[in-house]
Design an enzyme around this catalytic site. Structure first.
Site, PDB file in Angstrom:
ATOM      1  N   LYS A 283       0.836  -1.202   0.000  1.00  0.00           N
ATOM      2  CA  LYS A 283       0.000   0.000   0.000  1.00  0.00           C
ATOM      3  C   LYS A 283       0.869   1.249   0.000  1.00  0.00           C
ATOM      4  O   LYS A 283       2.002   1.208   0.489  1.00  0.00           O
ATOM      5  CB  LYS A 283      -0.860   0.025   1.273  1.00  0.00           C
ATOM      6  CG  LYS A 283      -1.977  -0.996   1.328  1.00  0.00           C
ATOM      7  CD  LYS A 283      -2.764  -0.861   2.624  1.00  0.00           C
ATOM      8  CE  LYS A 283      -3.881  -1.888   2.711  1.00  0.00           C
ATOM      9  NZ  LYS A 283      -4.921  -1.697   1.683  1.00  0.00           N
ATOM     10  N   ASP A 294      -7.550  -3.291  10.802  1.00  0.00           N
ATOM     11  CA  ASP A 294      -7.968  -4.342   9.872  1.00  0.00           C
ATOM     12  C   ASP A 294      -8.351  -5.648  10.580  1.00  0.00           C
ATOM     13  O   ASP A 294      -8.639  -6.649   9.930  1.00  0.00           O
ATOM     14  CB  ASP A 294      -6.859  -4.584   8.825  1.00  0.00           C
ATOM     15  CG  ASP A 294      -7.417  -4.959   7.468  1.00  0.00           C
ATOM     16  OD1 ASP A 294      -8.619  -4.719   7.231  1.00  0.00           O
ATOM     17  OD2 ASP A 294      -6.659  -5.501   6.638  1.00  0.00           O
ATOM     18  N   ARG A 357     -10.233 -11.663   2.057  1.00  0.00           N
ATOM     19  CA  ARG A 357     -11.084 -12.737   1.509  1.00  0.00           C
ATOM     20  C   ARG A 357     -10.376 -14.083   1.564  1.00  0.00           C
ATOM     21  O   ARG A 357     -11.032 -15.120   1.657  1.00  0.00           O
ATOM     22  CB  ARG A 357     -11.532 -12.353   0.091  1.00  0.00           C
ATOM     23  CG  ARG A 357     -10.392 -12.157  -0.877  1.00  0.00           C
ATOM     24  CD  ARG A 357     -10.813 -11.388  -2.126  1.00  0.00           C
ATOM     25  NE  ARG A 357     -10.960  -9.950  -1.876  1.00  0.00           N
ATOM     26  CZ  ARG A 357     -11.318  -9.055  -2.785  1.00  0.00           C
ATOM     27  NH1 ARG A 357     -11.595  -9.447  -4.025  1.00  0.00           N
ATOM     28  NH2 ARG A 357     -11.420  -7.785  -2.484  1.00  0.00           N
TER      29      ARG A 357
HETATM   30  N1  BES Z   1      -8.026  -3.798   4.576  1.00  0.00           N
HETATM   31  C1  BES Z   1      -8.217  -3.380   3.236  1.00  0.00           C
HETATM   32  C2  BES Z   1      -9.539  -2.631   3.041  1.00  0.00           C
HETATM   33  C3  BES Z   1      -9.634  -1.293   3.715  1.00  0.00           C
HETATM   34  C4  BES Z   1      -9.355  -0.134   3.029  1.00  0.00           C
HETATM   35  C5  BES Z   1     -10.078  -1.200   5.025  1.00  0.00           C
HETATM   36  C6  BES Z   1      -9.468   1.091   3.652  1.00  0.00           C
HETATM   37  C7  BES Z   1     -10.188   0.013   5.658  1.00  0.00           C
HETATM   38  C8  BES Z   1      -9.900   1.167   4.983  1.00  0.00           C
HETATM   39  C9  BES Z   1      -8.240  -4.604   2.313  1.00  0.00           C
HETATM   40  O1  BES Z   1      -7.433  -5.657   2.696  1.00  0.00           O
HETATM   41  C10 BES Z   1      -7.738  -4.160   0.990  1.00  0.00           C
HETATM   42  O2  BES Z   1      -6.592  -3.804   0.900  1.00  0.00           O
HETATM   43  N2  BES Z   1      -8.609  -4.192  -0.011  1.00  0.00           N
HETATM   44  C11 BES Z   1      -8.254  -3.815  -1.333  1.00  0.00           C
HETATM   45  C12 BES Z   1      -8.848  -4.819  -2.284  1.00  0.00           C
HETATM   46  C13 BES Z   1      -8.371  -4.662  -3.694  1.00  0.00           C
HETATM   47  C14 BES Z   1      -6.911  -5.028  -3.795  1.00  0.00           C
HETATM   48  C15 BES Z   1      -9.217  -5.554  -4.583  1.00  0.00           C
HETATM   49  C16 BES Z   1      -8.837  -2.431  -1.588  1.00  0.00           C
HETATM   50  O3  BES Z   1      -9.951  -2.146  -1.142  1.00  0.00           O
HETATM   51  O4  BES Z   1      -8.147  -1.620  -2.207  1.00  0.00           O
HETATM   52 ZN    ZN Z   2      -7.049  -5.826   4.686  1.00  0.00          ZN
HETATM   53 MN    MN Z   3      -5.461  -5.471   2.010  1.00  0.00          MN
END
Ligand code: BES
Ligand code: ZN
Ligand code: MN
Length: 507
Positions: A283, A294, A357
């Site tokens: 990220k 998370d 997931r």
């Molecule tokens: N933990 C994140 C989702 C998240 C984002 C929670 C912002 C709280 C605040 C999750 O694991 C994630 O990174 N999701 C990705 C999925 C994508 C790669 C399909 C996302 O939402 O960007």
């Molecule tokens: Zn996550």
């Molecule tokens: Mn993630």
């Protein structure tokens, strides 16, 4: 039952009248409404608990200060004739005959939040809605100071005593007060977990704390470590966890409250990523620290099953909680790797940041082995939840009827979950060229629903299920509001517990 570790809530008692003897250190929280259109004045509600002269004094003082009883407007007054050190008037807005619970909860929360250095409060808000007033006061007074040294730690112990004034103090009322106290305490437990930083809360430690809470509540507890997870084929949890020096866990917490040979069983599953860097699909640095939240789904699920036991719900509730830290390293999984989820489905990991997931699919398959009638899964799953619904509205997906039931209940407790569809065509986006499924779609669209679609693949046939995406609602990164502080919110603990109560009552 021994005393559970962690958050200790204030003592709650109910009373039919103000105390005779004055307690100079206590504060009386009094609701006021806005009366009149052109030049409204603040008028005391539920004033029958106070002497008429005191009501007149409060109203005159509010008028002199220009307070008009607007929603959550707070005014602190000294009223020498009352047996308290001071009065805190809290506005409810325009007068009504019936008060929505959430209005009372937020007013109580805003009032409690504004008090510091106060250990004892009395309130007449409880005459309008006893449970909402108690929940709001406890949730609003929540604080998390474990990581403050004496340099910045609060000098007082926080709110320790709540006296709720109510016209009747029979045992049903006392039970209602105890229920509200238990619910608010569970929310505080979930908040504590979320607020504990990733340096201190990693999978083994999270599992240890969950076990301690479960043991104290009389639950059956099982903790699977990384060796067992590898041996038993939990490829999703192992794959996500293997980039970290702090190995993953799967925690199972069982409340057996069900009656008869075939009790109603509800499975709870919650995402427990103790920190999400994204892994090799790393990220950006900006706001990455929010990923301490998370494990918000896991925190809420643990708090909920403990609450179900404490409230002796007459159903079986089985929590299955996967815990892992998503880190990039030489041992981390790579984009393009293929793993095998528990149960045998193979998955091409196209993006290591779609890790939730992967751990959830394993946990859902395991949870379905218990043959539940219902499965409630919750997670901070997608940034797309925030794009679609904003920071305070959980997205609720799943089987149609149960999804709508959960969304309705979530609205009624003030957590405001909203039903969202899982359109059939999205499944095609999860096709992989090498495995049964890919963990992300090639499209930018409907990311929250794609994640829900992925999870649906792992729910056993015939199980009524929901997925509650609380990516933003689990963690308040803005300013405090109502009874919600900055940081962990505890959402969706109250939704899940209300759903369990509804299932216990209606099947
Ligand atoms: N933990 C994140 C989702 C998240 C984002 C929670 C912002 C709280 C605040 C999750 O694991 C994630 O990174 N999701 C990705 C999925 C994508 C790669 C399909 C996302 O939402 O960007
Ligand atoms: Zn996550
Ligand atoms: Mn993630």
């Amino acid at each position: 039952m021994s005393t559970p570790p962690g958050y200790q809530s204030p003592t709650v008692s109910v009373a039919a009248a103000l105390p005779k003897r004055s307690v100079a250190s206590s504060v009386l929280i009094v609701p006021v409404v806005s009366v009149g259109d052109d030049d409204p004045t603040a008028t005391v509600v539920a004033g029958s608990f106070l002497p008429d002269a005191a009501v007149r004094e409060i109203e005159a003082a509010l008028k002199a200060l220009g307070a008009k009883g607007g929603s959550e407007q707070l005014t602190r007054l000294v009223v020498p004739s009352l047996p308290v050190g001071s009065v805190l008037a809290v506005g409810l807005g325009k007068s009504r005959d019936e008060w929505p619970a959430e209005t009372i909860r937020r007013a109580a929360g805003a009032a409690a939040r504004s008090l510091s250095g106060v250990e004892s409060v009395l309130t007449t808000l409880s005459a309008l809605d006893l449970e909402a007033a108690i929940e709001g006061l406890i949730l609003g007074s929540y604080r998390f100071s474990e990581f403050r040294s004496t340099k910045t730690a609060p000098k007082d112990a926080g709110l320790r005593r709540i006296t709720a004034l109510t016209p009747d103090t029979k045992s049903a009322t006392k039970d209602a007060a105890a229920r509200a106290e238990a619910i608010a305490t569970a929310v505080a437990t979930a908040r504590d977990f979320v607020n504990t930083p990733p340096s201190h809360l990693f999978p083994a430690e999270f599992a240890k704390r969950a076990k301690a809470l479960g043991d104290a509540a009389g639950l059956e507890v099982e903790v699977l470590d990384d060796k067992v997870l590898t041996k038993d084929g939990y490829g999703g949890i192992v794959g996500v966890g293997k980039g970290s020096s702090r190995p993953p866990r799967l925690v199972r917490l069982v409340h057996r409250g069900g009656k008869g040979r075939k009790p109603t069983t509800v499975a709870l599953v919650g995402k427990g990523i103790t920190f999400d860097t994204g892994g090799i699909s790393i990220k950006p640095a900006a706001n990455m620290h929010h990923m301490t939240s998370d494990m918000g789904g896991a925190a809420a699920v643990i708090a909920t099953v403990v609450l179900a036991a404490r409230q002796k719900l007459p159903i079986d509730v089985i929590a299955t909680v996967p815990m892992a830290e998503n880190m990039p390293s030489g041992t981390a999984q790579r984009p393009g790797d293929v793993l095998t989820q528990y149960g045998g489905t193979t998955v091409e990991v196209l993006n290591t940041d779609a890790e939730g997931r992967l751990i959830l699919a394993d946990a859902i398959v395991r949870a379905c082995e218990d043959k539940p009638q219902y499965l409630i899964e919750t997670s901070t799953l997608t940034g797309a939840q925030i794009v679609a619904l904003g920071s305070r509205t959980p997205g609720v997906m799943g089987s149609d009827e149960f999804r709508d039931r959960v969304a309705d209940i979530s609205q009624s407790v003030g957590e405001n979950g909203w039903a969202m569809p899982l359109p059939e065509e999205l499944k095609d986006d999860l096709k992989s060229t090498v495995a049964d499924l890919a963990n992300v779609s090639g499209s930018r669209f409907a990311g929250m629903l794609v994640a829900g679609t992925y999870l649906r693949e792992f729910v056993a046939d015939g199980v009524a299920w929901v997925h509650i995406d609380v990516a933003a609602p689990a963690y308040n990164s803005g300013g405090p509001w109502g009874y919600t502080p900055k940081g962990g919110t505890g959402v969706p603990t109250r939704t899940m517990f209300a759903v369990l109560e509804d299932i216990a009552a209606n099947g």
